[in-house]
Scaffold this active site. Structure first.
Site, PDB file in Angstrom:
ATOM      1  N   GLU A 146      -2.613  -1.626   2.895  1.00 30.13           N
ATOM      2  CA  GLU A 146      -2.626  -2.560   1.758  1.00 30.13           C
ATOM      3  C   GLU A 146      -3.051  -3.971   2.158  1.00 30.13           C
ATOM      4  OE1 GLU A 146       1.132  -2.253  -0.328  1.00 30.13           O
ATOM      5  OE2 GLU A 146       0.391  -0.532  -1.449  1.00 30.13           O
ATOM      6  N   GLU A 303      -0.174   6.847  -2.051  1.00 33.31           N
ATOM      7  CA  GLU A 303       1.262   6.598  -2.131  1.00 33.31           C
ATOM      8  C   GLU A 303       1.698   6.555  -3.581  1.00 33.31           C
ATOM      9  OE1 GLU A 303       2.778   2.999  -0.391  1.00 33.31           O
ATOM     10  OE2 GLU A 303       1.469   3.155   1.347  1.00 33.31           O
TER      11      GLU A 303
END
Ligand code: GLA
Ligand code: ZN
Length: 668
Positions: A146, A303
């Site tokens: 991320e 995710e």
């Protein structure tokens, strides 16, 4: 990659004693887990000091998962630097927007322009590739984690000047692009340029007195992190050219221009964490953005929480059936994997209350584990039938990060104007009609589309207007809104009348823009119905276009609010105001009808229906977001792939509350 959808997620055995590992393997088997993302935050463990690397523990973990037939998404661990590195080389630490240099802590904490970070992150990636590159169960590299945030340190400042020099070449060009004669900002030397933050041009994160420099800093920051990613990308590719590389994205994440990033990614992956209050349409829009990043290629759902997050103010549990529904929603929009964060719930630090497949109790006797296992069995049974299926779309929505940044950095006309809200208004109306939408960039080709919608296309980059002009002339329908076509790629206004380069395409001239506070509304009627107008009201004149509706109040009462221009074989609509959902639904109904675009299935409120196509097979995904059962009627014969049940055209399709069906149509 695999012959079924990969199912698993982030697995952090390094947080646990080895006795626990075998138990994890048993539980994974029970749940149909076949893929783990390893090594996401292990830099400190892998490299205890500047010269030592220790891979023994990771070797053991790799051996364990290989023995258990698990595929691996291998992360490079570089999203959090080790404490020793911060102590020895404080330059790796970020400087915040307010100018404060951080100390060691947290994660996503490295300055992207630190030579030390650049060197050691790429070195670690390379070492991992050298050590594990021959493991044939690695399905992808997962670079860092991320990417995000920003830095305003001295290294960034220096690198920014270099970036600017490369971009503009001369001070004159830079001064022109930034319009520095305003407020006496003329620069004579590159060294005079400082980072735009709270200490300089900004008075808040999104409020700047100089749009030019702030816009470039956003581009520079996104590019800086992209360079970090590329440093690692090249390091692993040099050793393992055959393994695809990704990094997990975050949907509409403003700081990073994902459309640019995606060019350097072998495959797109992303983390889906909707707020409990997000309507399903918004989640769908994020998936479609991710699918659009690589021209419709399937993506990885990297995710999602199986149950609950820890970082929202109120962390609502996913209700029974919801995890399954949301997982299939991703698949319905182009995901080819279903993965979680995380496999086993940590016992300490800030994610101890984050949901996991294996909870603190440690057994399989939990609701969440049962739901995960049930989905695992279903995906097993489904096999690879939908893998790599595409989403045929006749409608595209243009999204552009520079446009987003520039629009929202602008002082005025309204603080209530948010790019994503305007995108969502149009997207939601199409979503409700079961119309597939590709979310594409202004760089992408418009070929194959019949309708292109560009809400608030404030910035017209070189070539964009010509692309739209050709699209319309050849028979396409173009829809845009208020505040479009105003500025060039430097956020400098085109003089000679709004909407600048789009003026001839739309056949209008916008003279003024009114920004209504929430307590003020205008109205208009169209086709015998009344609609609301608010937030922005462009006041315009018809040149070649025809007015379809007019404002009903205020000094611009009677002037056009909606227009249509015929150009070549096609037409272009201008919606001069923000209206309500009823208007977008009715207006787009007409636009779609004119182009004879049909829904993938007859719409039903609360039931999302999408289509994926592969080798001439059509897969309809039915997702019942309602709590109650819904009864639909099969339009064609087909088979529900999850139950094997066969249907004839005209048969009832019963969807339980929160239920899902993957309907393979038998089209002969
Ligand atoms: C992000 C991160 C994960 C984890 C989850 C929690 O997606 O990538 O490491 O922190 O959030 O929701
Ligand atoms: Zn920095």
């Amino acid at each position: 990659m695999a012959n079924k959808m990969l199912y698993g997620g982030d697995y952090n055995p390094e947080q646990w004693d080895e006795e626990v590992w075998e138990e994890d393997m048993r539980m994974f088997r029970l749940a149909g887990i076949d893929c783990v993302t390893l090594n996401v935050f292990s830099w400190a463990a892998l490299q205890p000091d500047e010269v030592t690397y220790r891979f023994e523990r990771l070797d053991k973990i790799m051996e364990l998962v290989r023995k258990n037939n698990l595929k691996v998404v291998m992360a490079t661990s570089t999203a959090a630097h080790p404490a020793w590195m911060a102590k020895k080389y404080p330059e790796v630490l970020r400087t915040e927007f307010n100018g404060i240099r951080r100390k060691f802590g947290s994660r996503h904490n490295s300055c992207p322009n630190s030579p030390v970070y650049q060197k050691y992150s790429a070195a670690l990636a390379r070492k991992l590739a050298e050590r594990y590159g021959t493991c044939d169960n690695i399905v992808a590299w997962h670079i860092s984690n991320e990417y995000g945030g920003e830095c305003y340190c001295e290294n960034c400042e220096k690198a920014f000047r270099v970036w600017l020099k490369e971009k503009y070449g001369t001070m004159e060009a830079l001064n022109k692009a930034w319009n520095t004669s305003f407020w006496g900002h003329t620069f004579y030397d590159w060294d005079e340029i400082v980072v735009p933050n709270l200490q300089s041009e900004h008075f808040a994160q999104d409020r700047t007195t100089f749009q030019g420099i702030s816009l470039d800093y956003r581009r520079f920051n996104s590019d800086s992190m992209l360079r970090n990613y590329l440093g690692e990308y090249e390091a692993v590719k040099a050793v393992t050219p055959h393994i695809p590389v990704t990094t997990n994205l975050m949907g509409f994440y403003k700081p990073l221009d994902y459309q640019k990033w995606a060019r350097y990614m072998d495959l797109v992956s992303w983390d889906n964490y909707p707020n409990p209050t997000d309507p399903p349409a918004l989640v769908a829009m994020r998936h479609d953005l991710m699918r659009g990043l690589k021209q419709g290629a399937p993506f990885m759902l990297m995710e999602q929480t199986p149950s609950v997050t820890n970082w929202q103010p109120y962390n609502l549990l996913k209700r029974p059936g919801e995890m399954r529904l949301i997982s299939y929603q991703a698949v319905a929009h182009g995901a080819d994997t279903v993965m979680f964060f995380q496999m086993r719930r940590s016992i300490g630090a800030c994610e101890k209350f984050h949901g996991a497949v294996i909870d603190h109790v440690g057994t399989e006797h939990t609701r969440v584990f049962r739901e995960v296992s049930r989905l695992g069995a279903e995906l097993e049974q489904l096999g690879g039938v939908t893998l790599n299926a595409r989403t045929p779309s006749r409608v595209a929505m243009l999204v552009d990060w520079d446009n987003w940044w520039a629009l929202e950095y602008s002082a005025g006309p309204s603080c209530d104007l948010k790019y994503l809200d305007e995108l969502a208004n149009y997207y939601t109306a199409l979503y409700d009609k079961n119309i597939s939408v590709d979310i594409i960039s202004t760089e992408d080709s418009l070929e194959g589309y019949q309708v292109v919608i560009a809400p608030v296309l404030y910035m017209t980059k070189p070539g964009t207007d010509e692309k739209i002009r050709r699209f319309v002339s050849a028979g396409g329908t173009f829809v845009t809104t208020f505040l479009s076509g105003l500025v060039d790629e430097n956020d400098l206004v085109f003089t000679g009348g709004y909407p600048g380069k789009l003026r001839d395409i739309l056949g209008i001239w916008v003279e003024e823009t009114d920004a209504l506070p929430a307590y003020m509304k205008n109205r208009f009627s169209w086709n015998g119905k009344e609609y609301e107008s608010g937030v922005i009201c462009d006041i315009m004149h018809m040149e070649h276009a025809k007015a379809l509706a007019s404002y009903e109040k205020d000094f611009y009462e009677g002037t056009p609010v909606l227009s249509r221009n015929e150009l070549g074989e096609g037409r272009a609509y201008y919606v001069a105001t923000r209206s309500g959902g009823d208007f977008y639904a009715d207006f787009l109904e007409m636009v779609l009808e004119e182009q004879n675009i049909k829904p993938v299935f007859q719409p039903r409120a609360g039931v999302e229906i999408t289509l994926r196509r592969k080798n001439g097979n059509d897969f309809l995904f039915f997702l019942n977001h309602n709590a109650q059962e819904e009864k639909l009627t099969a339009e064609n014969p087909g088979t529900d792939l999850l139950t094997g049940k066969q249907y004839l055209a005209g048969d009832d399709i019963i969807l339980p509350g929160k239920g899902v069906m993957i309907f393979k149509e038998n089209l002969s």
